[in-house]
Design an enzyme around this catalytic site. Structure first.
Site, PDB file in Angstrom:
ATOM      1  CB  SER A 144      -0.885   0.003   1.253  1.00 30.46           C
ATOM      2  OG  SER A 144      -1.552   1.237   1.425  1.00 30.46           O
ATOM      3  CE1 TYR A 157      -3.916  -2.256   5.697  1.00 33.95           C
ATOM      4  CE2 TYR A 157      -3.254  -0.002   5.197  1.00 33.95           C
ATOM      5  CZ  TYR A 157      -3.688  -1.248   4.778  1.00 33.95           C
ATOM      6  OH  TYR A 157      -3.904  -1.472   3.439  1.00 33.95           O
ATOM      7  CE  LYS A 161      -1.582  -3.713   3.307  1.00 36.09           C
ATOM      8  NZ  LYS A 161      -1.782  -4.908   2.477  1.00 36.09           N
TER       9      LYS A 161
END
Length: 255
Positions: A144, A157, A161
């Site tokens: 991402s 999160y 990534k």
């Protein structure tokens, strides 16, 4: 001319919605037999229908990415039912929006077990299968833009990534000996179920629209095109690379 993935077998995780679904359909439309991964509570019906509608071939495989035993079994099932294994697309992930000080140890562990360890297990097990079969292959991990930028409700999160982007580069550096290429896609703002809560806020939408060079949100099918490229022989000299597919968002982040 034969479809470019004719005779190949691909496993796509998180393939019941979003980027995973679009990728499964794209690969099947170009001749691959696709194993459509679903969670134990998931429903692959829509993806399987979409694949059938484009004249493709697919079958469902079940595994929760937090369960290494189930993930390993899924890889073996894919190779058995498909007759071989050529491609892994590690797409399955979770992104529960929460602030850093509202993220419990349990939340943190679930994020890393799903996003990072799940990616590691499916990709390394897939590589072992390809090596055992005596041929090369290709792996694409989905990271991402969050590997590069922080977000107030995605702090943990973002860590997952960043880990995935580095894992892809490192794994590619050693699997080249086995003619297995490993690359990473880093999507920007894409219209998926995972991103939907973020786009419910008009201020967030405006923020992205102002900074994305193309001034629009991406479609899952556009990411599927980039993934298909990296799996294909058109990318035969590409490995350990990260491809930022964000329509020029990051370069404009300081606007």
């Amino acid at each position: 001319m034969q479809p470019r993935f004719a005779g190949k077998v691909a496993l796509v995780t998180g393939a019941t919605t979003g980027i995973g679904q679009a990728t499964a359909v794209r690969l099947a439309s170009e001749g691959a037999i696709v194993a459509v991964n679903q969670r134990p509570t998931g429903d692959p019906t829509q993806t399987l229908k979409m694949i059938k509608d484009v004249g493709g071939e697919a079958f469902p495989v079940v595994a929760d990415m937090r369960d290494p035993v189930a993930v390993k079994a899924m890889v073996q099932e894919t190779a058995k039912r498909g007759g071989r294994l050529d491609y892994i697309v590690s797409n399955a992930a979770i992104n529960p929006f929460m602030p850093w000080d509202g993220t419990s140890i349990e939340d943190f562990d679930k994020l890393f077990e799903t996003n990072v360890r799940g990616t590691w297990v499916v990709c390394t097990e897939g590589a072992r299968q390809m090596i055992a079969e005596g041929h090369g292959g290709a792996i694409v991990m989905i990271s991402s833009i969050s590997a590069h930028v922080g977000a107030p409700t995605q702090v943990a999160y973002c860590g997952t990534k960043g880990a995935i982007s580095m894992l892809g580069k490192a794994l590619g550096s050693v699997l080249g000996n086995n003619n297995i290429r490993v690359n990473v896609i880093e999507p920007g703002a894409v219209d998926t179920n995972m991103a939907a809560p973020m786009f419910e806020d008009p201020a967030v939408v405006k923020y992205y629209m102002d900074r994305i060079a193309l001034h629009r949100i991406g479609k899952p099918s556009e990411l599927a095109g980039a993934i298909a490229f990296l799996l294909s022989d058109d990318a035969s000299y590409v490995t350990s690379a990260t491809l930022l597919v964000d329509a020029g968002f990051i370069v404009n982040a300081e606007l």
